[in-house]
Design an enzyme around this catalytic site. Structure first.
Site, short mmCIF file in Angstrom:
data_model
loop_
_atom_site.label_atom_id
_atom_site.label_comp_id
_atom_site.label_asym_id
_atom_site.label_seq_id
_atom_site.Cartn_x
_atom_site.Cartn_y
_atom_site.Cartn_z
N GLY A 1 0.81 -1.22 0.00
CA GLY A 1 0.00 0.00 0.00
C GLY A 1 0.84 1.25 0.00
CG ASP A 2 3.49 1.79 3.07
OD1 ASP A 2 2.43 2.34 3.45
OD2 ASP A 2 4.11 0.96 3.75
#
Length: 317
Positions: free
Chosen positions: A255-256
């Protein structure tokens, strides 16, 4: 330059095992050590793609020193803010089929003066007018649920776009305060914020629009293996992007990387969403918390759809 703020960073140690047997002695065949924390992961992904990034982090104890060394090894410029407590270590166990078990330590307790020093270090960077400030991850004890609100006030004072990736009460307070350029929850975090379970595409879009209505310009919702959804205040459409199923090596930090891809991309919102999902998909094919390189990206595998069928269950995407 994009400035990232990680209030509760870590030294991340990932162990690759064939299979995790709970309650038994397990032997790892490979280990990975990376500088960790969501904001740091964003900075690492940006730096890997040649995008200027600077990480502001509180550091303390031997692992704080190690964190600073690891950031330098990964080509990430850093502003370490000394604190009395020890920087935490997080452990990730990754099985051969991609199943990931993560154990996160709580991190040090920050005194009021240390919180003020962290915000002052960020303000010193905002004066130069960076492209954005990205605050991400959990808050350590002592920071207070209003930390991200205080940071948003600084970003707005210097007219720097403010991006936030967190959860729980700190996310809710920051959304209520308004002034956010972008928030990046996953569907569980968005559901908690909305106060209801999100099952369909329509549920996610409606909850994202509620966030926008409170003063946020855009909501990028990561859906794990099912891609991502984007809702923007100035656009009549919602967009979904995703691709064929993958067999992940590790989902930690994907997600980062998705957020970093969105920040690094140019063009219209759908194009930036395509890039974001391509970065996230590439990340799950890397071991541990290793970030993808430009050669790992496959933009052609990502499909973008305007206004996806609101009746679709998220698992059908």
């Amino acid at each position: 330059m994009i400035v990232t703020v990680t209030p509760n960073p870590s030294v991340d140690r990932a162990l690759d095992v064939d299979r995790l047997d709970v309650g038994e002695v397990n032997r790892a065949h490979t280990t990975h050590v990376h500088p960790g924390g969501k904001g740091i992961n964003v900075a690492r992904a940006l730096a890997r793609h040649g995008v200027g990034a600077l990480a502001v982090v509180p550091t303390g104890g031997p692992d704080g020193t190690r964190l600073t060394e690891l950031l330098a090894e990964h080509g990430v410029a850093a502003v370490p803010v000394p604190v009395a407590g020890d920087t935490r270590t997080n452990i990730t166990l990754v099985e051969a089929d991609g199943t990931t078990t993560k154990v996160n330590a709580p991190g040090p307790h920050l005194a009021d003066g240390e919180v003020d020093a962290l915000l002052a270090a960020v303000e010193n960077q905002l004066v130069a007018g960076p492209a954005a400030v990205v605050a991400a991850g959990s808050l350590p004890a002592g920071a207070g649920d209003a930390f991200f609100v205080r940071l948003g006030a600084l970003a707005n004072r210097y007219q720097v776009p403010y991006v936030l990736d967190t959860s729980g009460a700190p996310l809710a307070r920051a959304v209520r305060a308004g002034g956010l350029t972008l928030v990046k929850p996953n569907e569980q975090e968005l559901g908690e914020l909305a106060g209801r379970e999100l099952v369909t595409v329509g549920d996610v879009v409606a909850a994202a629009r509620e966030v926008v209505d409170q003063g946020t310009r855009g909501v990028l919702v990561s859906l794990g293996a099912h891609g991502a959804l984007l809702v923007c205040r100035d656009a009549p459409h919602a967009w979904w992007a995703g691709g064929p199923a993958l067999v992940p090596l590790s989902t930690v930090g994907a997600g980062d990387s998705t957020l970093a891809g969105f920040l690094a991309a140019d063009g219209a919102a759908p194009d930036r969403l395509r890039t974001a999902v391509a970065w996230g998909r590439a990340a799950v094919l890397r071991p541990g918390t290793e970030v993808p390189s430009p050669h790992d990206l496959d933009l052609d595998a990502v499909r973008v759809v305007a206004d996806p069928d609101p009746r679709l269950a998220l698992k059908e995407l």
